[in-house]
Design a protein around this motif. Structure first.
Motif, short mmCIF file in Angstrom:
data_model
loop_
_atom_site.label_atom_id
_atom_site.label_comp_id
_atom_site.label_asym_id
_atom_site.label_seq_id
_atom_site.Cartn_x
_atom_site.Cartn_y
_atom_site.Cartn_z
N ILE A 164 -3.17 5.61 1.70
CA ILE A 164 -3.80 6.50 0.73
C ILE A 164 -4.05 5.82 -0.63
O ILE A 164 -4.89 6.25 -1.39
N TYR A 165 -3.32 4.73 -0.89
CA TYR A 165 -3.58 3.96 -2.12
C TYR A 165 -3.47 2.49 -1.83
O TYR A 165 -2.62 2.07 -1.05
N ARG A 166 -4.33 1.70 -2.44
CA ARG A 166 -4.22 0.26 -2.25
C ARG A 166 -4.30 -0.43 -3.61
O ARG A 166 -4.78 0.18 -4.59
N VAL A 167 -3.84 -1.65 -3.65
CA VAL A 167 -3.91 -2.43 -4.88
C VAL A 167 -5.25 -3.17 -4.89
O VAL A 167 -5.61 -3.79 -3.89
N ALA A 168 -5.99 -3.08 -5.98
CA ALA A 168 -7.25 -3.84 -6.10
C ALA A 168 -7.45 -4.17 -7.57
O ALA A 168 -7.74 -3.29 -8.38
N HIS A 169 -7.25 -5.43 -7.89
CA HIS A 169 -7.42 -5.86 -9.29
C HIS A 169 -8.89 -6.08 -9.53
O HIS A 169 -9.41 -7.17 -9.29
N MET A 170 -9.55 -5.05 -9.96
CA MET A 170 -11.00 -5.10 -10.08
C MET A 170 -11.44 -4.22 -11.23
O MET A 170 -10.82 -3.20 -11.51
N THR A 171 -12.52 -4.61 -11.86
CA THR A 171 -13.04 -3.79 -12.95
C THR A 171 -13.93 -2.70 -12.37
O THR A 171 -14.82 -2.97 -11.58
N VAL A 193 0.85 -1.19 0.00
CA VAL A 193 0.00 0.00 0.00
C VAL A 193 0.88 1.24 0.00
O VAL A 193 2.07 1.16 0.36
N LEU A 194 0.30 2.34 -0.40
CA LEU A 194 1.00 3.62 -0.25
C LEU A 194 0.42 4.32 0.98
O LEU A 194 -0.81 4.38 1.13
N ARG A 195 1.31 4.78 1.84
CA ARG A 195 0.84 5.44 3.06
C ARG A 195 1.38 6.86 3.16
O ARG A 195 2.50 7.13 2.70
#
Ligand code: ATP
Ligand code: MG
Length: 562
Positions: free
Chosen positions: A193-200, A174-176
């Motif tokens: 502040i940012y997370r990885v989510a492989h999603m449409t 994640v970005l913190r």
């Protein structure tokens, strides 16, 4: 002296803040927004937020933006976007040409993250979600620095780029924001502040596999749109320092007292005998415990609409409860009182018999019928009248008759007189009972000189009954609703909310009779079945199979029942 001038205008606390901002020249305009996440249908709590934000923009000649906060693709759907827009329009809020999506700003948010990294104020963290929670500390204990906190700017840029490129799995990195792990405010302890989510995503498809978190995204959205007063509910009070922090960090060093967006918090709307959580409402729908999002027992806007509430009655209720800085539980009965007050002004009066028993007027000529005038709305003469047919056989309400009645029962009683609404005075002469004691027919004689409106016909009788003509009415289905939950505050109950559902919240009446006008004129959705309550056509109603929903009784019967 004019009365108008005597009215003291009372302002809510946000209006006082705006007055001050305008006076001090912090802003020369007002810009608000309503930022729903498209992960469910709107409920009456949202209506409060919409009417506040739109109302302020309108009052101060400012602007109101409609913005979908679609930063979490897991639960977001186009269906929700459409329903939300429809409901807001119905409530009467107008975003003009300012319909926005947070996903429109993904590029700017990404740039903002890069900027923080370059300033040494954000880092990529490899801790697992559980470890992050552990490191965060508690309300009484400070947090611990992540071992990844001191990565170099170059390394962070590279890793964040990899996050964006899809190199990592969900939750792997994640970005913190690099703020302060010892802050007394947990929200300031290096928030993600940012997370990885492989999603449409419903708008951006597969373009992104990293998504910004609410606390980071929201101030950026507000700043991009030039929002002046960013209004949210009280649970965001502890997030405000973070909101200000991101605005400060991303503003490029402009002076802090300028026209930056500011967050203000008001109390959310909570209603008795229902739930407002989207998660629970979604469960009710998905588990088919109710008939969809617009089930007339739901606290959703579309549910209230289908139930027969007018937008004005919802606005009236919201005005009644007002805006404060303290959370409270609002009484469902107050919403109903607001509806009664409003519907009284707009409802078309009709006659309907929900539990019919036959009344035969023995001295009325066989085969004769008369057209009587029925007033459409006594509160508004300009709405005129319509015809209702009178004849020898009528339907009246079963509970409007009593064989042995107490003195104060001014309805149909053997040997007594009563008026039939818009028609004649009749005197009950007898009745027929089945073997099991059920009243099958009631007999009466009418006084031909007592016709309503006739010269000298205003002889006094105490009761007036509604009726419909057996040969000139329509069969209908009528749905009667009660509270969806049995307990006043289901959210405060230890039991699962499903166990608290009121098993008697829906009663379906078949073979009710309504006057024909109900099918001939459907221009007014708001009806009053005289002496019973306010009703509306259900969405499934057709002229061939009429279905009515009861909105609310004429009087508050709930208080008595309790
Ligand atoms: P969640 O965030 O859990 O999905 P939410 O009800 O907060 O649920 P949002 O779509 O974020 O849903 O809400 C949009 C706006 O409506 C927010 O600004 C929120 O503060 C406001 N709002 C939500 N519930 C209420 C309520 N019960 N009373 C007043 N305002 C509300
Ligand atoms: Mg929310």
């Amino acid at each position: 002296m004019e009365l108008e001038n005597e009215k003291i205008e009372s302002k809510n606390f946000i209006e006082l803040i705006i007055d001050k901002d305008l006076e001090e020249g912090r802003f020369d305009h007002v810009q608000t927004r309503f930022p729903p996440e498209p992960n469910g249908y709107l409920h009456i709590g949202h209506a409060k937020s919409i009417l506040l934000n739109y109302g302020l923009a309108k009052k101060y000649n400012g602007k109101f933006n409609m913005r979908f906060d679609d930063t979490n693709p897991t639960k977001e759907k186009e269906e929700f976007v459409e329903s939300i827009l429809k409901d807001i329009k119905w409530l009467g809020a107008d975003w003009e040409d300012r319909l926005f999506f947070a996903s429109n700003y993904f590029e700017q948010m990404y740039e903002a993250a890069i900027k923080l990294i370059k300033k040494g104020k954000a880092y990529v963290c490899d801790l697992s979600p559980e470890e992050i929670r552990e490191y965060r500390g508690t309300l009484t204990e400070p947090g611990k620095d992540s071992p990844y906190r001191n990565r170099s700017v170059e390394e962070n840029l590279e890793l964040f780029d990899n996050m964006k490129k899809g190199v990592y799995k969900d939750g792997e990195k994640v970005l913190r924001a690099k703020i302060d792990m010892t802050s007394p405010n947990i929200n300031m302890r290096d928030p993600i502040i940012y997370r990885v989510a492989h999603m449409t995503h419903h708008k951006t498809g597969d373009k992104w596999c990293i998504y910004p978190m609410y606390d980071f995204a929201h101030p950026i959205e507000d700043a991009i749109e030039g929002v002046t007063h960013s209004i949210c509910t009280l649970e965001f009070v502890p997030h405000r320092p973070l909101y200000d922090y991101f605005v400060d960090e991303l503003k490029d060093g402009k002076d802090l007292e300028d026209n930056r967006p500011r967050q203000y918090e008001f109390n959310r709307l909570n209603l008795t005998y229902t739930v407002m959580s989207k998660r629970k409402l979604l469960a009710l729908v998905e588990e088919k415990l109710v008939d969809g999002w617009d089930d007339p027992r739901m606290p959703t806007i579309c549910g209230l609409r289908r139930r027969g509430y007018s937008p004005e009655s919802i606005r009236k209720f919201i005005d009644m409860i007002g805006y404060t800085k303290f959370d409270a539980l609002n009484d469902f009965a107050m919403l109903e009182a607001a509806a009664r007050e409003d519907l009284n002004m707009r409802a078309l009066r009709l006659s309907a018999v929900l539990d019919p028993v036959k009344l035969v007027i023995t001295n009325y000529p066989e085969g004769l019928s008369e057209e009587m005038d029925a007033i459409n709305n006594p509160e508004n003469e300009s709405e005129g009248t319509h015809k209702i047919t009178f004849s020898k056989e009528l339907w009246i309400e079963r509970d409007d008759f009593m064989e042995d009645a107490p003195k104060n029962f001014y309805r149909m009683v053997p040997g007594k007189e009563v008026r039939l609404k818009n028609a004649y005075i009749v005197k009950c002469t007898g009745f027929k009972k089945s073997e099991d004691g059920k009243i099958e027919e009631i007999y009466c004689e009418y006084d031909p000189q007592s016709k309503s409106g006739m010269e000298g016909a205003n002889r006094k009788v105490k009761g007036t009954l509604h009726w419909v003509s057996v040969n000139d009415c329509l069969e209908a289905e009528v749905r009667i609703y009660d509270r969806l939950f049995m307990v006043e505050n289901p959210s405060a109950d230890e039991r699962d909310f499903r166990e608290l559902l009121n098993p008697d919240s829906l009663k379906v009446l078949q073979k009710c009779y309504v006057e024909k006008y109900a099918a001939q004129n459907t221009t007014n959705r708001y009806l009053q079945f005289q002496r019973i309550g306010y009703f509306t056509y259900d969405t499934s109603s057709t002229p061939e199979h009429l279905v009515f929903n009861k909105t609310v009784a004429l009087k508050d019967t709930w208080a008595k029942k309790k």
